[in-house]
Structure formats: structure tokens, C-alpha cells
Design a protein around this motif. Structure first.
Motif, PDB file in Angstrom:
ATOM      1  N   VAL A   1       0.829  -1.206   0.000  1.00  0.00           N
ATOM      2  CA  VAL A   1       0.000   0.000   0.000  1.00  0.00           C
ATOM      3  C   VAL A   1       0.865   1.259   0.000  1.00  0.00           C
ATOM      4  O   VAL A   1       0.649   2.193  -0.796  1.00  0.00           O
ATOM      5  CB  VAL A   1      -0.951   0.001   1.209  1.00  0.00           C
ATOM      6  N   ALA A   2       1.875   1.283   0.877  1.00  0.00           N
ATOM      7  CA  ALA A   2       2.735   2.471   0.960  1.00  0.00           C
ATOM      8  C   ALA A   2       3.559   2.652  -0.312  1.00  0.00           C
ATOM      9  O   ALA A   2       3.709   3.770  -0.815  1.00  0.00           O
ATOM     10  CB  ALA A   2       3.652   2.355   2.174  1.00  0.00           C
TER      11      ALA A   2
ATOM     12  N   GLY B   1      -7.029  -6.704  -4.774  1.00  0.00           N
ATOM     13  CA  GLY B   1      -7.991  -7.479  -3.999  1.00  0.00           C
ATOM     14  C   GLY B   1      -8.147  -8.895  -4.539  1.00  0.00           C
ATOM     15  O   GLY B   1      -8.226  -9.866  -3.768  1.00  0.00           O
ATOM     16  N   LEU B   2      -8.187  -9.028  -5.855  1.00  0.00           N
ATOM     17  CA  LEU B   2      -8.300 -10.353  -6.462  1.00  0.00           C
ATOM     18  C   LEU B   2      -7.070 -11.212  -6.159  1.00  0.00           C
ATOM     19  O   LEU B   2      -7.193 -12.420  -5.867  1.00  0.00           O
ATOM     20  CB  LEU B   2      -8.492 -10.226  -7.978  1.00  0.00           C
ATOM     21  N   LEU B   3      -5.907 -10.605  -6.210  1.00  0.00           N
ATOM     22  CA  LEU B   3      -4.688 -11.354  -5.908  1.00  0.00           C
ATOM     23  C   LEU B   3      -4.678 -11.841  -4.457  1.00  0.00           C
ATOM     24  O   LEU B   3      -4.314 -12.986  -4.175  1.00  0.00           O
ATOM     25  CB  LEU B   3      -3.453 -10.482  -6.179  1.00  0.00           C
TER      26      LEU B   3
ATOM     27  N   ILE C   1      -7.568  -4.541   1.410  1.00  0.00           N
ATOM     28  CA  ILE C   1      -6.438  -4.087   0.602  1.00  0.00           C
ATOM     29  C   ILE C   1      -6.932  -3.222  -0.560  1.00  0.00           C
ATOM     30  O   ILE C   1      -6.287  -2.237  -0.940  1.00  0.00           O
ATOM     31  CB  ILE C   1      -5.602  -5.293   0.089  1.00  0.00           C
ATOM     32  N   SER C   2      -8.084  -3.556  -1.117  1.00  0.00           N
ATOM     33  CA  SER C   2      -8.651  -2.753  -2.204  1.00  0.00           C
ATOM     34  C   SER C   2      -8.970  -1.343  -1.718  1.00  0.00           C
ATOM     35  O   SER C   2      -8.645  -0.344  -2.385  1.00  0.00           O
ATOM     36  CB  SER C   2      -9.916  -3.408  -2.758  1.00  0.00           C
TER      37      SER C   2
ATOM     38  N   LEU D   1      -9.146   2.669  -8.373  1.00  0.00           N
ATOM     39  CA  LEU D   1     -10.165   1.630  -8.559  1.00  0.00           C
ATOM     40  C   LEU D   1      -9.598   0.393  -9.253  1.00  0.00           C
ATOM     41  O   LEU D   1      -9.798  -0.741  -8.802  1.00  0.00           O
ATOM     42  CB  LEU D   1     -11.336   2.192  -9.379  1.00  0.00           C
ATOM     43  N   SER D   2      -8.865   0.616 -10.349  1.00  0.00           N
ATOM     44  CA  SER D   2      -8.354  -0.525 -11.117  1.00  0.00           C
ATOM     45  C   SER D   2      -7.310  -1.314 -10.332  1.00  0.00           C
ATOM     46  O   SER D   2      -7.367  -2.551 -10.263  1.00  0.00           O
ATOM     47  CB  SER D   2      -7.770  -0.045 -12.448  1.00  0.00           C
ATOM     48  N   LEU D   3      -6.365  -0.611  -9.710  1.00  0.00           N
ATOM     49  CA  LEU D   3      -5.333  -1.314  -8.943  1.00  0.00           C
ATOM     50  C   LEU D   3      -5.892  -1.927  -7.666  1.00  0.00           C
ATOM     51  O   LEU D   3      -5.451  -3.006  -7.245  1.00  0.00           O
ATOM     52  CB  LEU D   3      -4.197  -0.341  -8.593  1.00  0.00           C
ATOM     53  N   GLY D   4      -6.865  -1.236  -7.045  1.00  0.00           N
ATOM     54  CA  GLY D   4      -7.485  -1.800  -5.846  1.00  0.00           C
ATOM     55  C   GLY D   4      -8.199  -3.111  -6.136  1.00  0.00           C
ATOM     56  O   GLY D   4      -8.070  -4.096  -5.386  1.00  0.00           O
TER      57      GLY D   4
END
Length: 477
Positions: free
Chosen positions: A344-345, A396-398, A412-413, A389-392
């Protein structure tokens, strides 16, 4: 006798290259060998011929590979005008050694052969005592022009302009103007435009050489002059000067004082050097490195400059660590959070760096003042929203594929989405605010931005984890 001849042949210098058959490339080691072979000879005629065909920047490149004695020998083969240009091209340590080595008389001869801006640059490398001694040996006219240039603050148009220019009166005929151009051109290089002034010396416009030559001799200059070449104030910042050159495709531009009197000119090659220096300086400052540092800077001096920046970064890192310590009990119960925190950081820091680089570049080009700072911040927020949104969702899926935990995936998303918005807002607004406070955005932006994205990322992830702790524990168990 045969043995003696054989010994002589073994002592011959390396085979010389033929400049007529092989094009020059300074990074080709064969040309360095060629130069050393010429230096090994006692006759300097071929050496002087070879050096006279090189650009001063290429000669300076070879100076870094030669001993000082060899460099000094080459230096003395050049005429005073080329010696002055070469001094400005040399590495700082080599330049300093030459300036200490040359006598005041030699330096005065070199400075006296330069155009005013080059002369001022050379004298700017000397201390006050040396500068005064050199100035006292110059012709009164040269001394006045160079002293005037040295009086302008560094980083202004006046500090980089040349005092040599071609000007004619607006009431002159074309015939008289051409005669003036011929007379003044002996002292002025690279004449692109002829500047037009009134009787008080105030700038009124310009004429291209082509138009001047093709116009009838009896025509008044005022009828054919153009006015779109905007004069630059002598006090204008060099970055603004560079922006004007790129915005209006200037090749040369007039410089005027506060009364509008024409006092000098700036050419495109001057601006290329300014842009290169400013870009390098900004890049180094963003990393906390002094713009004066080179590979030959003493280690202790470089370390002393860098440690200040690192100390500030260390202090801000403790601020981010305080957020982690506040949620220490949550991390103990859900250990996997420790593995997600750097993600995240790190993503927030990378996104902020992109936004910050884009914003600082447009600040330097003067684009943000025209578009408006709010529009820039909202634009970057929009980009942060889409990327968040896209990376979150992707992160999240990973996490779900690895842990099969829905709440942790959503956590995490959410944290990534929130930190990408923080990165966009802080990365765009901090450089703009720093510039409004007259602080170089390239120096201070990264400290504040990195701290905010680290703290924001940790707070989003760990704060939501504490709120959802019962659900996280039940899912993990």
C-alpha cells in the motif's frame, strides 16, 4: 647500425590515424591513442593541427584523460579565444587548477578576446581579488561591459546575455542600416536579426537579415521592421526566459532594462545550456544531491551534503512509524497485515512520484499558471480515482487468490484506493504550494509527499483493519 635502427623503430609512437579517412568520434579509443601519439612527438605542428579541428567540448573531454602537464601543453597551442571557451567546458577541478596556474596577464589576454557573456562567465569563476586584478588589465570599454554583466543577479536574463548586438535606428534607410551591420559584424558573431531602436535607444522591433538585404536601399527601416519579437527584461528569471524561447520559437531575443532601452541579446545556445543546467539541478535536488557534486567531489564533502537530506527523511520515517506503533495490537492479531503494508505504501509513493514529476515539469514550463492550479489538482485526482479503482480491484483479487479471505481482499482494495487518491492530491498540490511560497518544488516536494503517502496508506489499511478486526479474525481462523 642495424641494431640501432631496430631500437629506434621500437621507440616510435603508436601509428597515427588519418583524419581524412576516419571520422572523428571522441569515445573511440583509437582517437585517444592518436592524441597520445602526437603528444609523444617533440614537434607540435601536427598536434596543433589536430586540436584546431576539434570542438572545445571534445578537447575538454580529452583533458580529463590526460595529465595536467599534457593538458597544459595542449592548452598553450590554442589561441586566447578558444582557451576561454575551453575553460568553461572543463570539469570544475581541472578548471580550478588551470585558473590557479595561469598568470593574471594570461587570464586578462584570454578574457579580453571573449564576447562579454563568456568573459563574465570566466571572471565569475574567480574570487573577488583575482577578478579585480583581471578587470584592471582590460580595456575600459570591455571592463565596463563585463562589470555590468557581473552586476546582475545569477539566474536572471541579464546574467546570461551578451552585450554585443547589431542595432539600427528606426529612422535609418536600409542602405545606412546595411552599412551599420557591416561595421558592427566585425565584433559580433551569429547575427540572426537586426534590432531596431529609437533615438533614446529604446527597443522598437527587429528585421531579419534576409529582408534587410532584399529591400530597396531607400526604404525606411520603420516600414519593414517587425514587432512580434518580445523584449525580455534584464531581471527576468532564466527559467522564464527559457519558457519564452520554447513558447515562441525564438532564435535570439533582445534584452531591455527597466526603461525599455536595448542593452543586450540572448541566443538559443545560451538557453540550451540554461535548460540543461536547470533540468540536471532539479533532478539532483529531488534526490537530495547537490547540483555542484561531481564524480571528483571529495567523499567527505558529498556525504556531509547528503546526510542533511537523509536526516530529514529519517525524521519523517519516524512519523510514519508512529502510525504503525499505534496499531501494533492489530498487527499482532492479524500478522498478514505486515506483509500488505509495504504494498500500500509503495504504490502510493510511486503514484505520488508520477504526479509530482508531471506537476513540477509543468510548473517549470509555466503551463500551470495558464491552466489554473485547481484544474491541475482535479485532473490528477481524476487519474488517481481511475488508477485507485483498477489497482485496488486487481490487488484485492490477488489477495483473495492467496488467502481466500473476502474481508482481507476488500481491505487491501480500500486501502490502495484511498492511498492513490492521497498520492494524487498531495503530489499535485504540494509542488504548487511550495512554488507560491517561493520554495523550489524540486527540493521539498518529495519529503512531504512520501511522508503523506506512507502515513495515509498505513492509516487506511490498519485503521480499517481495527474496525473490521472481529470479521478478519473469524475469517482467518
Amino acid at each position: 647500425m642495424a641494431e640501432f635502427r631496430e631500437k629506434e623503430e621500437t621507440e616510435e609512437p603508436a601509428r597515427l590515424l588519418d583524419p581524412e579517412r576516419l571520422s572523428f568520434t571522441r569515445d573511440d579509443p583509437e582517437w585517444e591513442d592518436h592524441l597520445r601519439a602526437l603528444l609523444a612527438r617533440s614537434d607540435d605542428s601536427e598536434l596543433k593541427s589536430f586540436v584546431s579541428d576539434l570542438y572545445t567540448s571534445d578537447i575538454a573531454h580529452f583533458f580529463e584523460k590526460l595529465s595536467f602537464e599534457e593538458s597544459d601543453r595542449l592548452f598553450k597551442l590554442l589561441d586566447p579565444e578558444e582557451q576561454g571557451l575551453l575553460l568553461l567546458e572543463l570539469d570544475d577541478n581541472i578548471k580550478e587548477r588551470f585558473l590557479d596556474h595561469l598568470s593574471h596577464e594570461e587570464l586578462a589576454t584570454i578574457v579580453g578576446e571573449q564576447q562579454s557573456d563568456t568573459a563574465a562567465d570566466i571572471l565569475g569563476e574567480l574570487d573577488d581579488e583575482q577578478r579585480g586584478r583581471i578587470l584592471s588589465r582590460l580595456d575600459p570599454d570591455d571592463r565596463f561591459e563585463v562589470s555590468e554583466l557581473l552586476g546582475y543577479p545569477e539566474g536572471t536574463a541579464g546574467s546570461i546575455m551578451a552585450r554585443e548586438f547589431v542595432s539600427v535606428l528606426e529612422t535609418d534607410t536600409v542602405k545606412k542600416a546595411i552599412a551599420n551591420v557591416r561595421r558592427i559584424s566585425r565584433e559580433t558573431d551569429d547575427i540572426y536579426n537586426v534590432f531596431v531602436v529609437d533615438k533614446a535607444g529604446r527597443y522598437r522591433g527587429h528585421i531579419s537579415l534576409r529582408r534587410l538585404i532584399l529591400t530597396r536601399p531607400s526604404t525606411r527601416v520603420k516600414k519593414i521592421m517587425e514587432e512580434e519579437l518580445l523584449p525580455l527584461p534584464a531581471t527576468m528569471d532564466v527559467e522564464e526566459v527559457a519558457n519564452s524561447f520554447t513558447r515562441y520559437d525564438f532564435i535570439t531575443a533582445p534584452v531591455v532594462d527597466e526603461r525599455g532601452v536595448l542593452i543586450g541579446r540572448i541566443t538559443a545556445d545560451d538557453i540550451l545550456e540554461v535548460m540543461q543546467d536547470e533540468a540536471s539541478e532539479d533532478f539532483l535536488r529531488m534526490g537530495g544531491v547537490s547540483a555542484e557534486e561531481t564524480l571528483k567531489t571529495p567523499v567527505w564533502r558529498a556525504a556531509a551534503v547528503r546526510v542533511l537530506w537523509l536526516t530529514i527523511n529519517l525524521a519523517t520515517a519516524f512519523l510514519a512509524a508512529s502510525i504503525v506503533r499505534f496499531f501494533e495490537d492489530t498487527i499482532e492479531k492479524v500478522v498478514i497485515l505486515a506483509a500488505l503494508m509495504p504494498i500500500v505504501a509503495g504504490m502510493g509513493g510511486n503514484a505520488a512520484s508520477q504526479t509530482m514529476a508531471f506537476t513540477i515539469r509543468n510548473l517549470a514550463l509555466g503551463e500551470i499558471s495558464k491552466q489554473g492550479s485547481r484544474r491541475v489538482v482535479f485532473r490528477e485526482m481524476g487519474i488517481g480515482l481511475i488508477n485507485g479503482l483498477s489497482l485496488g480491484i486487481f490487488a484485492g483479487l490477488l489477495v483473495f487468490m492467496l488467502t481466500h479471505h473476502v474481508i482481507l481482499s476488500g481491505l487491501i482494495s480500500f486501502a490502495l484506493f484511498g492511498n492513490m487518491l492521497i498520492a494524487a492530491a498531495i503530489g499535485s498540490s504540494v509542488p504548487i504550494l511550495l512554488q507560491k511560497w517561493n520554495i523550489d518544488p524540486a527540493i521539498g516536494s518529495s519529503i512531504f509527499v512520501t511522508t503523506c503517502t506512507d502515513m495515509g496508506g498505513f492509516f487506511f489499511l490498519l485503521g480499517m483493519a481495527r474496525l473490521l478486526l472481529p470479521f478478519l479474525l473469524s475469517g482467518i481462523q
